[in-house]
Design an enzyme around this catalytic site. Structure first.
Site, PDB file in Angstrom:
ATOM      1  N   ARG A  55     -39.563  24.260 -20.532  1.00 55.09           N
ATOM      2  CA  ARG A  55     -41.001  24.368 -20.757  1.00 55.09           C
ATOM      3  C   ARG A  55     -41.536  25.745 -20.398  1.00 55.09           C
ATOM      4  NH1 ARG A  55     -43.983  19.982 -17.473  1.00 55.09           N
ATOM      5  NH2 ARG A  55     -45.777  20.603 -18.726  1.00 55.09           N
ATOM      6  N   GLY A  74     -41.510   8.480 -21.709  1.00 51.93           N
ATOM      7  CA  GLY A  74     -42.128   9.384 -22.665  1.00 51.93           C
ATOM      8  C   GLY A  74     -42.918   8.685 -23.748  1.00 51.93           C
ATOM      9  N   GLN A 113     -46.320  10.825  -9.877  1.00 48.52           N
ATOM     10  CA  GLN A 113     -46.433  12.204 -10.353  1.00 48.52           C
ATOM     11  C   GLN A 113     -47.577  12.874  -9.613  1.00 48.52           C
ATOM     12  OE1 GLN A 113     -45.802  13.180 -14.524  1.00 48.52           O
ATOM     13  NE2 GLN A 113     -47.821  14.151 -14.609  1.00 48.52           N
ATOM     14  N   THR A 114     -47.352  14.100  -9.137  1.00 47.72           N
ATOM     15  CA  THR A 114     -48.442  14.907  -8.591  1.00 47.72           C
ATOM     16  C   THR A 114     -48.686  16.074  -9.540  1.00 47.72           C
ATOM     17  OG1 THR A 114     -46.947  16.252  -7.214  1.00 47.72           O
ATOM     18  CG2 THR A 114     -47.942  14.298  -6.190  1.00 47.72           C
ATOM     19  N   ASN A 115     -49.957  16.426  -9.699  1.00 47.30           N
ATOM     20  CA  ASN A 115     -50.356  17.515 -10.588  1.00 47.30           C
ATOM     21  C   ASN A 115     -51.281  18.475  -9.848  1.00 47.30           C
ATOM     22  OD1 ASN A 115     -49.154  16.031 -12.754  1.00 47.30           O
ATOM     23  ND2 ASN A 115     -51.060  14.907 -13.036  1.00 47.30           N
ATOM     24  N   GLU A 125     -50.628  10.376  -9.684  1.00 44.63           N
ATOM     25  CA  GLU A 125     -50.566   9.450 -10.808  1.00 44.63           C
ATOM     26  C   GLU A 125     -49.379   8.518 -10.597  1.00 44.63           C
ATOM     27  OE1 GLU A 125     -52.596  11.583 -14.624  1.00 44.63           O
ATOM     28  OE2 GLU A 125     -50.531  12.170 -14.168  1.00 44.63           O
ATOM     29  N   ARG A 140     -50.119  25.086 -18.249  1.00 46.42           N
ATOM     30  CA  ARG A 140     -49.175  25.558 -17.227  1.00 46.42           C
ATOM     31  C   ARG A 140     -49.131  24.518 -16.112  1.00 46.42           C
ATOM     32  NH1 ARG A 140     -52.607  29.316 -18.606  1.00 46.42           N
ATOM     33  NH2 ARG A 140     -53.812  29.186 -16.677  1.00 46.42           N
ATOM     34  N   GLU A 148     -46.525  19.985 -12.458  1.00 48.93           N
ATOM     35  CA  GLU A 148     -46.228  18.597 -12.180  1.00 48.93           C
ATOM     36  C   GLU A 148     -44.943  18.434 -11.386  1.00 48.93           C
ATOM     37  OE1 GLU A 148     -46.303  19.722 -15.395  1.00 48.93           O
ATOM     38  OE2 GLU A 148     -47.922  18.739 -16.492  1.00 48.93           O
ATOM     39  N   GLU A 169     -58.075  20.292 -10.980  1.00 48.31           N
ATOM     40  CA  GLU A 169     -57.632  18.909 -10.785  1.00 48.31           C
ATOM     41  C   GLU A 169     -56.456  18.836  -9.820  1.00 48.31           C
ATOM     42  OE1 GLU A 169     -56.089  15.342 -13.695  1.00 48.31           O
ATOM     43  OE2 GLU A 169     -57.673  16.678 -14.408  1.00 48.31           O
TER      44      GLU A 169
END
Length: 337
Positions: free
Chosen positions: A286, A207, A125-127, A112, A136, A139, A108
């Site tokens: 994270r 969130g 947001q980029t993923n 977003e 993992r 982002e 993917e």
């Protein structure tokens, strides 16, 4: 003082570049030439000439469309205008995925767009996911040097065998270079192009603390200048598709949008210095180890807390007209910060 003035001048130049930016000169398609409705029935509205698509979210349904074919590498682009007013909880997505074919090992690449409460900016947001690597997640989040609800701006994804570039207008905002350490985390299987609008109340704004308020619906996002440039390939039939993609791969790699010049790198650096608010590369909460493709810079790292969120954000300047007014997937990864 001199350094501050130089930084301000660079930032103003970047805003000007986005205001007057002309997207890459590539052929565009009508909706019927490259896409099909995905969901939403009457919430997907095409213009009479088929070159603009409106996606609507109301209390009953979101909407979306999908490319008619899957592609192995390519350049994928659309000019997008986002919903205005109170958009907390609203998510607009423009992305590549093969999740319908590979449920647990999907690839993917995402843009977003995350809505916000009235008076606050949309965030992007980029993923980047490969082989189901959502645990993992790679982002990043950004603010914008313009109001994405006032006019169309072009958002593009370049995906090649060796690197990925996300563009806004003709400015690169993120480059992911494939490394041996990434292994299967690098997207490698043919993907479809998707565009959707949906209710992301569970996570999109603060969130998930601020939910969507359907009093402000319907929420409308418009897509035009649709571009699909790449090799049509069957995701399941990989070995035979690679040979027939050779010519397309050559055309892709020699196109202007695939060449990262020193001028583009400078523009990307200026954008990231001013508008990047989160990156996994500095998220020590994270992730215990740094991602292999991260080009970590001590000076850049000083701007981020240990969970990757920027210590300071310089918001874009609002237009006087907008200031006066204010004064009187569903898919994609979820960033948990």
């Amino acid at each position: 003082m001199a350094n501050s003035l130089m930084f301000l001048a660079a930032a103003l130049l970047l805003v000007g570049a986005f205001s007057s930016a002309v997207a890459f000169d590539v052929p565009t398609l009508t909706f019927d030439e490259g896409y099909s409705p995905l969901f939403g029935d009457g919430n997907l509205v095409r213009s009479p000439d088929g070159r603009t698509v409106r996606l609507v979210l109301n209390r009953y349904s979101g909407s979306g469309f999908i490319s008619s074919d899957s592609y192995h590498h390519g350049f994928f682009s659309a000019s997008i205008k986002l919903p205005s007013s109170n958009t907390a909880g609203v998510v607009v997505a423009f992305y590549l995925s093969n999740g319908d074919v590979f449920e647990k090992t999907h690839d993917e690449l995402d843009f977003e767009f995350l809505g916000n409460t009235r008076g606050k900016d949309w965030r992007i947001q980029t993923n980047v996911y490969g082989n189901g690597s959502t645990s993992r997640g790679r982002e990043e989040r950004y603010l914008l040097p313009f109001d994405p609800t006032e006019d169309f701006h072009t958002y593009s994804i370049l995906w090649t065998a060796n690197y990925i570039i996300f563009y806004i207008d003709d400015i690169p905002i993120r480059e992911v270079v494939r490394t041996a350490g990434m292994g299967a985390d690098y997207p490698s299987k043919p993907m479809y192009l998707y565009a959707t609008i949906w209710d992301g109340s569970a996570w999109a704004t603060d969130g998930g603390k601020v939910k969507i308020n359907y009093k402000y619906s319907p929420f409308k996002s418009e897509f035009s200048d649709l571009v699909l440039r790449g090799c049509r390939a069957n995701a399941i039939d990989m070995p035979t598709t690679m040979e027939h993609c050779a010519e397309s791969e050559f055309e892709l790699m020699t196109a202007g949008y695939a060449l990262m010049t020193s001028k583009k790198r400078a523009a990307m650096r200026r954008f990231r210095e001013r508008y990047l608010t989160y990156t996994v590369c500095y998220d020590a909460v994270r992730y215990a180890t740094v991602f292999p493709e991260c080009d970590n810079s001590p000076s850049e790292q000083e701007r981020f807390w240990q969970w990757g969120e920027s210590k300071y954000v310089t918001p874009r300047r609002r237009s006087k007209r907008r200031s006066r007014v204010a004064g009187s997937k569903p898919r994609g990864g979820v960033l948990m910060v």
